[in-house]
Write an enzyme that holds these catalytic residues in place. Structure first.
Site, PDB file in Angstrom:
ATOM      1  N   ARG A 162      25.921  41.677  39.117  1.00 17.86           N
ATOM      2  CA  ARG A 162      25.244  41.427  37.826  1.00 17.86           C
ATOM      3  C   ARG A 162      25.994  42.061  36.643  1.00 17.86           C
ATOM      4  NH1 ARG A 162      22.742  38.680  41.042  1.00 17.86           N
ATOM      5  NH2 ARG A 162      20.505  38.311  41.023  1.00 17.86           N
ATOM      6  N   SER A 237      14.344  38.489  38.128  1.00 20.58           N
ATOM      7  CA  SER A 237      14.341  39.917  38.464  1.00 20.58           C
ATOM      8  C   SER A 237      14.454  40.726  37.180  1.00 20.58           C
ATOM      9  CB  SER A 237      15.541  40.263  39.335  1.00 20.58           C
ATOM     10  OG  SER A 237      15.540  39.484  40.492  1.00 20.58           O
ATOM     11  N   GLU A 333      17.832  44.632  34.537  1.00 19.48           N
ATOM     12  CA  GLU A 333      18.841  43.579  34.592  1.00 19.48           C
ATOM     13  C   GLU A 333      18.742  42.751  33.310  1.00 19.48           C
ATOM     14  OE1 GLU A 333      20.088  39.851  37.431  1.00 19.48           O
ATOM     15  OE2 GLU A 333      18.002  40.378  37.298  1.00 19.48           O
TER      16      GLU A 333
HETATM   17  N1  EPU Z   1      10.748  42.966  48.909  1.00 19.13           N
HETATM   18  C1  EPU Z   1       9.545  43.627  49.089  1.00 19.13           C
HETATM   19  N2  EPU Z   1       8.577  43.450  48.128  1.00 19.13           N
HETATM   20  C2  EPU Z   1       8.744  42.656  47.047  1.00 19.13           C
HETATM   21  C3  EPU Z   1       9.987  42.002  46.865  1.00 19.13           C
HETATM   22  C4  EPU Z   1      10.969  42.168  47.817  1.00 19.13           C
HETATM   23  O1  EPU Z   1       9.348  44.346  50.044  1.00 19.13           O
HETATM   24  O2  EPU Z   1       7.813  42.539  46.249  1.00 19.13           O
HETATM   25  C5  EPU Z   1      11.769  43.084  49.962  1.00 19.13           C
HETATM   26  C6  EPU Z   1      11.894  41.760  50.730  1.00 19.13           C
HETATM   27  O3  EPU Z   1      10.982  41.711  51.803  1.00 19.13           O
HETATM   28  C7  EPU Z   1      13.311  41.803  51.238  1.00 19.13           C
HETATM   29  C8  EPU Z   1      14.039  42.551  50.126  1.00 19.13           C
HETATM   30  O4  EPU Z   1      13.044  43.254  49.389  1.00 19.13           O
HETATM   31  O5  EPU Z   1      13.409  42.567  52.400  1.00 19.13           O
HETATM   32  C9  EPU Z   1      14.838  41.624  49.221  1.00 19.13           C
HETATM   33  O6  EPU Z   1      13.974  40.665  48.619  1.00 19.13           O
HETATM   34  P1  EPU Z   1      14.512  39.230  48.109  1.00 19.13           P
HETATM   35  O7  EPU Z   1      15.240  38.544  49.194  1.00 19.13           O
HETATM   36  O8  EPU Z   1      13.376  38.539  47.475  1.00 19.13           O
HETATM   37  O9  EPU Z   1      15.633  39.579  47.053  1.00 19.13           O
HETATM   38  P2  EPU Z   1      15.737  40.669  45.890  1.00 19.13           P
HETATM   39  O10 EPU Z   1      16.747  41.662  46.289  1.00 19.13           O
HETATM   40  O11 EPU Z   1      14.397  41.154  45.502  1.00 19.13           O
HETATM   41  C10 EPU Z   1      17.712  39.440  44.731  1.00 19.13           C
HETATM   42  C11 EPU Z   1      18.080  38.947  43.358  1.00 19.13           C
HETATM   43  C12 EPU Z   1      17.366  37.657  43.034  1.00 19.13           C
HETATM   44  C13 EPU Z   1      17.763  36.620  44.063  1.00 19.13           C
HETATM   45  C14 EPU Z   1      17.372  37.161  45.449  1.00 19.13           C
HETATM   46  C15 EPU Z   1      17.820  36.253  46.555  1.00 19.13           C
HETATM   47  C16 EPU Z   1      18.609  40.963  42.121  1.00 19.13           C
HETATM   48  C17 EPU Z   1      18.196  41.887  41.024  1.00 19.13           C
HETATM   49  N3  EPU Z   1      17.771  39.961  42.375  1.00 19.13           N
HETATM   50  O12 EPU Z   1      16.322  39.767  44.707  1.00 19.13           O
HETATM   51  O13 EPU Z   1      17.832  37.213  41.770  1.00 19.13           O
HETATM   52  O14 EPU Z   1      17.125  35.385  43.839  1.00 19.13           O
HETATM   53  O15 EPU Z   1      18.010  38.442  45.675  1.00 19.13           O
HETATM   54  O16 EPU Z   1      19.202  36.329  46.696  1.00 19.13           O
HETATM   55  O17 EPU Z   1      19.670  41.143  42.697  1.00 19.13           O
HETATM   56  C18 EPU Z   1      17.376  37.280  39.439  1.00 19.13           C
HETATM   57  O18 EPU Z   1      18.410  37.935  39.319  1.00 19.13           O
HETATM   58  O19 EPU Z   1      16.673  36.974  38.451  1.00 19.13           O
HETATM   59  C19 EPU Z   1      16.951  36.874  40.772  1.00 19.13           C
HETATM   60  C20 EPU Z   1      15.791  36.256  40.973  1.00 19.13           C
END
Ligand code: EPU
Length: 337
Positions: A162, A237, A333
């Site tokens: 990012r 995010s 972010e």
């Molecule tokens: N999780 C939780 N609780 C929550 C949300 C997530 O426990 O409320 C856990 C999930 O169970 C999982 C882990 O956190 O084990 C990761 O969750 P997720 O796959 O939803 O991805 P993220 O790390 O929360 C990132 C990006 C997203 C992108 C997703 C999928 C960042 C800041 N965000 O989210 O990007 O869509 O991975 O690749 O890196 C964005 O930047 O706007 C965005 C949506």
């Protein structure tokens, strides 16, 4: 070209925050943008793209220039690859769908990300194991101080999670005008290891997925977790996932054995901020019209009439709580103005 005055930006930022631009004008052609920059060189300028990665906390006391220059085309191709160019004002998701219609692979995991093409290198947008840096060849950016067009190679963009040179050393100095991607023509390199994609494909009994299948899976996953900005204001995010030392991670894991993580290298581990925020009890919480999304705690939402300051206040309450509970600093972010 005479700018309009006191224009509401509510429809132009995905958080749906109702602030005003003191003066406002739309640039639909590069020539016109250059003329505007010459004519208003002594004014304070504010460039607006898709409005999908910003939180506006006050009226913008500047000339807001909306970057709406459109265009996309295949520049050249060989047997295996096509080089595709898109202009700053193209809607990102529509552009991704267009590449898929041409059976060009590489951007399918980045389906349904809100925003415009011009912002993608600034933010190095990413999802489901793919970042823009993986497919981007170069971008052309306008240097604001002397209106020179400068080509940045992928390397010169200094991409990171990012992050790019445009958010750091060269912050506020350039406007990205167009971006070139190198996409696959036949031998697509599918990235489906990301857990949720594989299970979505399995659910639909797809054993030999095409790039279009992967895109559909990503769209289904995003729609199930992330609120549609047209219905509930949000900016995806709100925070970046923090990167912590292995030593700190090991300690955390001793207390929370179920903590999800992505190893970066021997020394560093990325942990999902969404998980930390959920553990701190904020998931689904609502404070007036500002809230934390019930299906993904990393997403802050505007239920209707929240002000930017209320959302910023909620963000800082969350940051403090995460620091107190886990001794981890999470940073936004989203750009806050
Ligand atoms: N999780 C939780 N609780 C929550 C949300 C997530 O426990 O409320 C856990 C999930 O169970 C999982 C882990 O956190 O084990 C990761 O969750 P997720 O796959 O939803 O991805 P993220 O790390 O929360 C990132 C990006 C997203 C992108 C997703 C999928 C960042 C800041 N965000 O989210 O990007 O869509 O991975 O690749 O890196 C964005 O930047 O706007 C965005 C949506």
């Amino acid at each position: 070209m005479i700018p309009a005055t006191d224009v509401s930006l509510k429809e132009l930022n995905t958080f749906g925050i109702d602030v005003k631009a003191k003066r406002f004008i739309v640039a639909t052609q590069t020539e016109q943008l250059l003329n505007l920059l010459k004519e208003y060189r002594d004014d304070t300028l504010f460039f607006l793209g898709g409005g999908s990665n910003m939180l506006l906390t006050k009226d913008i006391e500047a000339l807001v220039i909306q970057l709406a220059i459109k265009g996309k085309k295949i520049l050249r191709e060989d047997d295996d690859f096509a080089w595709v160019e898109a202009q700053v004002g193209e809607n990102w998701h529509e552009f991704v769908l267009w590449t898929l219609e041409h059976d060009l692979g590489g951007l399918e995991n980045l389906s349904l990300i809100p925003g415009q093409v011009g912002t993608t290198p600034i933010q190095n947008i990413g999802a489901y194991g793919v970042e823009i840096k993986d497919q981007m060849v170069e971008c052309v950016a306008l240097r604001i101080k002397d209106l020179e067009l400068v080509t940045f190679s992928n390397k010169q963009c200094a991409f990171d999670y990012r992050e790019s040179v445009f958010k750091n050393e060269l912050k506020d100095q350039y406007i990205v005008l167009s971006v070139v991607f190198k996409l696959t023509k036949g031998k697509h390199n599918l990235k489906i290891e990301y857990g949720a994609i594989q299970s979505e494909l399995d659910k639909n009994k797809i054993t030999h997925p095409t790039i279009q299948d992967v895109s559909k899976a990503v769209i289904a996953i995003r729609e199930s977790k992330l609120p549609n900005p047209k219905e509930i204001g949000n900016s995806g995010s709100f925070f970046k996932n923090p990167i912590i030392s292995t030593a700190q991670f090991n300690k955390l894991q001793a207390t929370y054995p179920e903590i999800p993580s992505y190893r970066i290298n021997d020394e560093l581990v990325k942990v999902p901020a969404g998980w930390l925020i959920e553990q701190a009890g904020f998931k689904g919480k609502r404070f007036g019209d500002a809230g934390v999304h019930s299906k993904q705690a990393l997403v802050l939402v505007n239920y209707g009439k929240a002000t930017g300051l209320e959302i910023a206040q909620l963000a800082s309450t969350i940051q403090k709580a995460i620091f107190e509970k886990f001794n981890i600093k999470i940073s936004a972010e989203v750009n806050i103005f």
